[in-house]
Scaffold this active site. Structure first.
Site, PDB file in Angstrom:
ATOM      1  CD  GLU A  56      34.138  36.459  40.273  1.00 57.54           C
ATOM      2  OE1 GLU A  56      34.403  35.729  41.243  1.00 57.54           O
ATOM      3  OE2 GLU A  56      35.004  36.957  39.516  1.00 57.54           O
ATOM      4  CB  ALA A 139      43.892  31.396  28.376  1.00 55.68           C
ATOM      5  CD  GLN A 140      44.684  34.923  33.539  1.00 57.10           C
ATOM      6  OE1 GLN A 140      45.501  35.709  34.018  1.00 57.10           O
ATOM      7  NE2 GLN A 140      43.462  34.815  33.992  1.00 57.10           N
ATOM      8  CG  ASP A 228      40.158  32.944  40.590  1.00 57.46           C
ATOM      9  OD1 ASP A 228      39.553  31.875  40.826  1.00 57.46           O
ATOM     10  OD2 ASP A 228      40.381  33.354  39.436  1.00 57.46           O
ATOM     11  CE  LYS A 232      39.670  28.293  39.858  1.00 57.85           C
ATOM     12  NZ  LYS A 232      40.666  29.347  39.673  1.00 57.85           N
ATOM     13  CB  SER A 293      47.101  37.153  42.793  1.00 61.64           C
ATOM     14  OG  SER A 293      46.446  37.679  41.670  1.00 61.64           O
ATOM     15  CE  LYS A 330      12.850  68.683  32.958  1.00 63.89           C
ATOM     16  NZ  LYS A 330      12.104  69.753  33.666  1.00 63.89           N
TER      17      LYS A 330
END
Length: 356
Positions: A56, A139-140, A228, A232, A293, A330
């Site tokens: 994304e 991981a988060q 998200d 999903k 979220s 230029k």
């Protein structure tokens, strides 16, 4: 010259500030920008989907800065010990288009997601919330736990993941956090029972049902992070039919969030309006609230602003030649033109003779 922050620079900044204080200050930047909602040129992110995941681009701008993020989501990556989410980001000057900052954003995405989650919970969760269920310990998860402990005073977190090693990892990482009790449990239902807040951070790209309606108790706040992208989700549709649902940017959340399961006119409240006091995040103590979220580009923009301010003050990062700067704007070709051979001079007597 463009300031560049790599992973090592981000580590340095976080070790100087501390992760929890960084999240708290970042949340202030996010709030400030949401309160300027009408100043921004906004759009849903551009997504390229594949069987394994999604890549994304997330742009947003105001009159001064333009920011964008490249980010992926590939749950299959864990089979190869690769991160599910990886990102980098840039901040540019609107008046010239010149890139001011290029930086690591994998860590930053986890941090800004956690800061936004806790900020939203301050709007929707009951003020006496102290117990959270954290479903998905990948991981988060540590960032979410620290954000809710720092910003809402959550002091007990029940942990569940289908991968017990992930839960053990989280407990190791946060074992030294003062005043935070971590309890591993055997099921989602055990984690949710009696919790004030439930955070779901799972990664499968599927219409999953992590939480069912019979698990939800009056007054709970659900922080639904893992659903998200199209196809999903994490929440049972029945939960959404009766809960008060808050969204970041409705045009994007209708496509990607939990409410992709709902009719196009299902009621929602807008995060920026709740922050501005124009709408209520929660209408009663018994009401179930949901923060749907999905992650919006404005939160990345806020993070870029904070990183630029912090890195300049701390003297962290380096400047790189990302953009050519010819002597004559230029004459871009001058930077790649063949170098002509240097002429030498032979001296015969006192009369110079030029030789090629």
């Amino acid at each position: 010259m463009t300031r560049f922050l790599d992973v090592n620079d981000i580590q340095t900044l976080l070790r100087q500030t501390g992760v929890a204080p960084f999240i708290r200050t970042l949340a202030d930047y996010v709030q400030d920008d949401y309160l300027r909602w009408h100043d921004f040129d906004k759009s849903a992110r551009v997504a390229n989907h594949s069987d394994n995941g999604v890549i994304e681009l997330m742009p947003v701008s105001d009159a001064r800065f333009y920011g964008f993020k490249y980010v992926n989501g590939h749950p299959v990556n864990t089979r190869h010990n690769l991160l599910t989410v990886m990102a980098f980001s840039a901040l540019a000057e609107v008046s010239t288009g010149y890139p001011l900052l290029l930086c690591e954003f994998t860590l930053m995405t986890a941090l800004r997601t956690a800061a936004t989650s806790a900020l939203a919970a301050r709007c929707q969760a009951r003020t006496d919330s102290r117990v959270m269920a954290l479903i998905g310990n990948g991981a988060q998860s540590e960032f979410q736990a620290l954000a809710f402990h720092e910003m809402l005073g959550i002091d007990e977190i029940r942990l569940y993941d289908v991968d017990q090693a992930a839960t053990a990892k989280l407990m190791r990482n946060l074992a030294g956090v003062p005043g935070l009790k971590l309890l591993p449990v055997a099921s989602v239902r055990d984690a949710v029972r009696g919790a004030d807040i439930v955070t779901t951070v799972t990664a499968d790209k599927t219409y999953a049902t992590i939480l069912t309606a019979d698990m939800i108790e009056p007054g709970m706040h659900l922080n639904a992070v893992g659903g998200d992208c199209p196809g999903k989700t994490e929440l049972d549709r029945d939960i959404l039919q009766t809960a008060r649902v808050m969204v970041e940017f409705e045009a994007q959340t209708r496509l990607e969030g939990e409410i992709q399961q709902m009719p196009a006119d299902s009621p929602v409240v807008h995060f920026w309006q709740v922050l501005a006091g124009q709408s209520a995040g929660r209408e009663s103590r018994e009401q179930v609230t949901v923060f749907d979220s999905v992650g919006f580009a404005l939160e990345d923009f806020s993070t870029l602003r904070y990183l630029r301010d912090l890195s300049q003050t701390a003297g962290v990062g380096k400047t790189i030649d990302l953009i050519p700067e010819p002597d004559d704007c230029k004459d871009l070709y001058s930077l790649v033109a063949p170098v002509l051979p240097v002429k030498t001079v032979k001296t015969v007597g006192i009369a110079p003779v030029c030789a090629v």
